[in-house]
Design an enzyme around this catalytic site. Structure first.
Site, PDB file in Angstrom:
ATOM      1  N   LEU A  71       5.348   1.430   4.591  1.00  0.00           N
ATOM      2  CA  LEU A  71       5.852   0.081   4.310  1.00  0.00           C
ATOM      3  C   LEU A  71       6.907   0.083   3.194  1.00  0.00           C
ATOM      4  O   LEU A  71       7.288  -0.975   2.694  1.00  0.00           O
ATOM      5  CB  LEU A  71       4.695  -0.863   3.950  1.00  0.00           C
ATOM      6  CG  LEU A  71       3.631  -1.046   5.048  1.00  0.00           C
ATOM      7  CD1 LEU A  71       2.517  -1.977   4.561  1.00  0.00           C
ATOM      8  CD2 LEU A  71       4.249  -1.627   6.335  1.00  0.00           C
ATOM      9  N   GLY A  72       7.343   1.248   2.803  1.00  0.00           N
ATOM     10  CA  GLY A  72       8.453   1.331   1.845  1.00  0.00           C
ATOM     11  C   GLY A  72       8.043   1.143   0.397  1.00  0.00           C
ATOM     12  O   GLY A  72       8.825   0.641  -0.416  1.00  0.00           O
ATOM     13  N   SER A  73       6.814   1.578   0.054  1.00  0.00           N
ATOM     14  CA  SER A  73       6.360   1.376  -1.330  1.00  0.00           C
ATOM     15  C   SER A  73       7.190   2.185  -2.330  1.00  0.00           C
ATOM     16  O   SER A  73       7.503   1.693  -3.418  1.00  0.00           O
ATOM     17  CB  SER A  73       4.881   1.724  -1.472  1.00  0.00           C
ATOM     18  OG  SER A  73       4.683   3.095  -1.230  1.00  0.00           O
ATOM     19  N   SER A  74       7.582   3.405  -1.962  1.00  0.00           N
ATOM     20  CA  SER A  74       8.334   4.216  -2.931  1.00  0.00           C
ATOM     21  C   SER A  74       9.735   3.654  -3.128  1.00  0.00           C
ATOM     22  O   SER A  74      10.261   3.647  -4.245  1.00  0.00           O
ATOM     23  CB  SER A  74       8.366   5.684  -2.520  1.00  0.00           C
ATOM     24  OG  SER A  74       8.937   5.839  -1.251  1.00  0.00           O
ATOM     25  N   ALA A  75      10.345   3.145  -2.054  1.00  0.00           N
ATOM     26  CA  ALA A  75      11.678   2.531  -2.198  1.00  0.00           C
ATOM     27  C   ALA A  75      11.583   1.293  -3.080  1.00  0.00           C
ATOM     28  O   ALA A  75      12.431   1.073  -3.960  1.00  0.00           O
ATOM     29  CB  ALA A  75      12.238   2.152  -0.830  1.00  0.00           C
ATOM     30  N   ALA A  76      10.550   0.493  -2.882  1.00  0.00           N
ATOM     31  CA  ALA A  76      10.436  -0.760  -3.645  1.00  0.00           C
ATOM     32  C   ALA A  76      10.264  -0.476  -5.142  1.00  0.00           C
ATOM     33  O   ALA A  76      10.906  -1.131  -5.980  1.00  0.00           O
ATOM     34  CB  ALA A  76       9.275  -1.601  -3.117  1.00  0.00           C
ATOM     35  N   PRO A 107       0.824  -1.205   0.000  1.00  0.00           N
ATOM     36  CA  PRO A 107       0.000   0.000   0.000  1.00  0.00           C
ATOM     37  C   PRO A 107       0.865   1.264   0.000  1.00  0.00           C
ATOM     38  O   PRO A 107       1.909   1.308   0.652  1.00  0.00           O
ATOM     39  CB  PRO A 107      -0.830  -0.102   1.282  1.00  0.00           C
ATOM     40  CG  PRO A 107      -0.298  -1.234   2.055  1.00  0.00           C
ATOM     41  CD  PRO A 107       0.616  -2.041   1.186  1.00  0.00           C
ATOM     42  N   ASP A 142      15.020   2.518   3.791  1.00  0.00           N
ATOM     43  CA  ASP A 142      14.057   1.794   2.948  1.00  0.00           C
ATOM     44  C   ASP A 142      14.719   1.241   1.688  1.00  0.00           C
ATOM     45  O   ASP A 142      14.499   0.087   1.307  1.00  0.00           O
ATOM     46  CB  ASP A 142      12.910   2.713   2.520  1.00  0.00           C
ATOM     47  CG  ASP A 142      11.970   3.033   3.663  1.00  0.00           C
ATOM     48  OD1 ASP A 142      12.378   2.857   4.825  1.00  0.00           O
ATOM     49  OD2 ASP A 142      10.829   3.454   3.398  1.00  0.00           O
ATOM     50  N   GLY A 177       2.139   5.039   0.694  1.00  0.00           N
ATOM     51  CA  GLY A 177       2.100   6.083   1.732  1.00  0.00           C
ATOM     52  C   GLY A 177       1.714   5.597   3.106  1.00  0.00           C
ATOM     53  O   GLY A 177       1.120   6.328   3.885  1.00  0.00           O
TER      54      GLY A 177
HETATM   55  O1  PMV Z   1       7.068   5.702   7.801  1.00  0.00           O
HETATM   56  P1  PMV Z   1       8.373   5.608   7.080  1.00  0.00           P
HETATM   57  O2  PMV Z   1       8.573   4.309   6.396  1.00  0.00           O
HETATM   58  O3  PMV Z   1       8.609   6.799   6.206  1.00  0.00           O
HETATM   59  O4  PMV Z   1       9.528   5.585   8.184  1.00  0.00           O
HETATM   60  C1  PMV Z   1       9.966   6.729   8.849  1.00  0.00           C
HETATM   61  C2  PMV Z   1      11.083   6.359   9.768  1.00  0.00           C
HETATM   62  C3  PMV Z   1      11.656   7.523  10.523  1.00  0.00           C
HETATM   63  O5  PMV Z   1      12.669   7.003  11.376  1.00  0.00           O
HETATM   64  C4  PMV Z   1      10.607   8.199  11.371  1.00  0.00           C
HETATM   65  C5  PMV Z   1      12.260   8.570   9.601  1.00  0.00           C
HETATM   66  C6  PMV Z   1      13.481   8.120   8.850  1.00  0.00           C
HETATM   67  O6  PMV Z   1      13.744   8.739   7.809  1.00  0.00           O
HETATM   68  O7  PMV Z   1      14.208   7.216   9.296  1.00  0.00           O
END
Ligand code: PMV
Length: 302
Positions: A92-97, A87, A138, A89
């Site tokens: 869970l790292g969708s943009s990195a994946a 999903p 990510d 935003g």
């Molecule tokens: O919610 P996400 O996957 O963007 O994770 C943020 C993690 C933080 O430690 C709050 C920020 C970061 O850039 O590490």
């Protein structure tokens, strides 16, 4: 046609503390983004968001990937199709994946000879360009897979139990939440710094438990980590409802994963309890996803 895929991720420990240099433990999950590429006369990008040419509004990550890959090869035309189980935003790292899978797919199609380390670095650069700022976590975890300690980039043993994710469906802005924690820390450094130190220490204790497969101890510390995230102001009623629904239905542990505010929780569960935990999460009205840790980072599928 070439297909490459890359995984999403959850934080077992250490989000927010990692921003200040403390350690975190991140785990690649078996929810993947697949990118299909083939030679074509023009550049076309297709996803659930629609079909575009280079387009920084609709497909910013893939557009930036194509622009960047022009440094390694000449891309006059390519057809790219994106399919994702992650999903968007929700932390869970969708943009990195999508970024990492796209780099690898073009790397394969145009024989650019980029190695994993290069892909992780380029992916991080692109996330920074699109988002303004981004931690390398990510993109690194999506490239390498497995369980990784950050910033040490140390691989730990795999997590061998179910990972149940609860998604509040509420948008969460990482930038805003990181800024809020920064403000609170500025106002009360003597109170907030020990909390961040404690979260970082937790990752170091947990490293040993992860490597020994001691899920009961991992779980106790994850629950403490949740409390500390709540303490620094990144929790919320929806997240807590999901955390307690998961714990009360037999999860080993449950905590916020990622920036908080909205987004997701992560719960660990024994095989016998998976369905109960997922059901309890769904009963709150939220989405539940059942997944596992994956050792497979970015990969060529076909
Ligand atoms: O919610 P996400 O996957 O963007 O994770 C943020 C993690 C933080 O430690 C709050 C920020 C970061 O850039 O590490």
């Amino acid at each position: 046609m070439i297909t490459c895929s890359a995984p999403g991720k959850v934080y077992l420990f250490g989000e927010h503390a990692v921003v200040y240099g403390y350690s975190a433990i991140c785990c690649a999950i078996d929810l993947r983004t697949r990118v299909h590429v083939e030679h074509s006369d023009s550049i076309m990008i297709e996803s659930s968001l629609g079909m575009t040419r280079l387009d920084l509004e609709i497909h910013p990550y893939v557009t930036k990937v194509i622009e960047k890959m022009q440094e390694f090869t000449e891309i006059r035309g390519v057809k790219i199709k994106i399919e994702s189980e992650i999903p968007v935003g929700s932390g869970l790292g969708s943009s990195a994946a999508v970024t990492i899978a796209s780099i690898q797919a073009l790397n394969e199609l145009f024989s650019c000879n980029l190695k994993s380390e290069d892909i992780a670095i380029i992916g991080h650069e692109i996330e920074k360009q699109v988002q303004g700022s981004a931690s390398p976590t990510d993109t690194y975890v999506s490239t390498m897979g497995g369980v990784v300690m950050i910033p040490e980039r140390k691989k730990l043993n795999s997590i061998d139990c179910a990972i149940v994710i609860g998604n509040t469906g509420k948008f969460s802005s990482t930038k805003k939440l990181v800024a809020n924690v920064g403000e609170l820390r500025g106002e009360f450094p003597n109170i907030i710094d020990p909390i961040l130190t404690s979260i970082g220490d937790m990752s170091h204790n947990a490293e040993i438990f992860v490597n020994h497969g001691d899920y009961s101890s991992i779980g106790k510390l994850m629950n403490v980590n949740h409390g500390l995230l709540d303490a620094i102001g990144v929790g919320g009623a929806e997240l807590s409802e999901l955390v307690y629904a998961a714990r009360n239905s037999g999860a080993i542990s449950a905590k916020i994963t990622g920036a908080g505010g909205g987004g997701c929780i992560v719960a660990l569960a024994n095989d016998t309890d998976i369905e109960n935990v997922a059901k309890a999460i769904r009963n709150t009205g939220a989405e539940a996803m059942i997944t596992r840790n994956t050792d497979k980072g970015v990969r060529l599928e076909s």
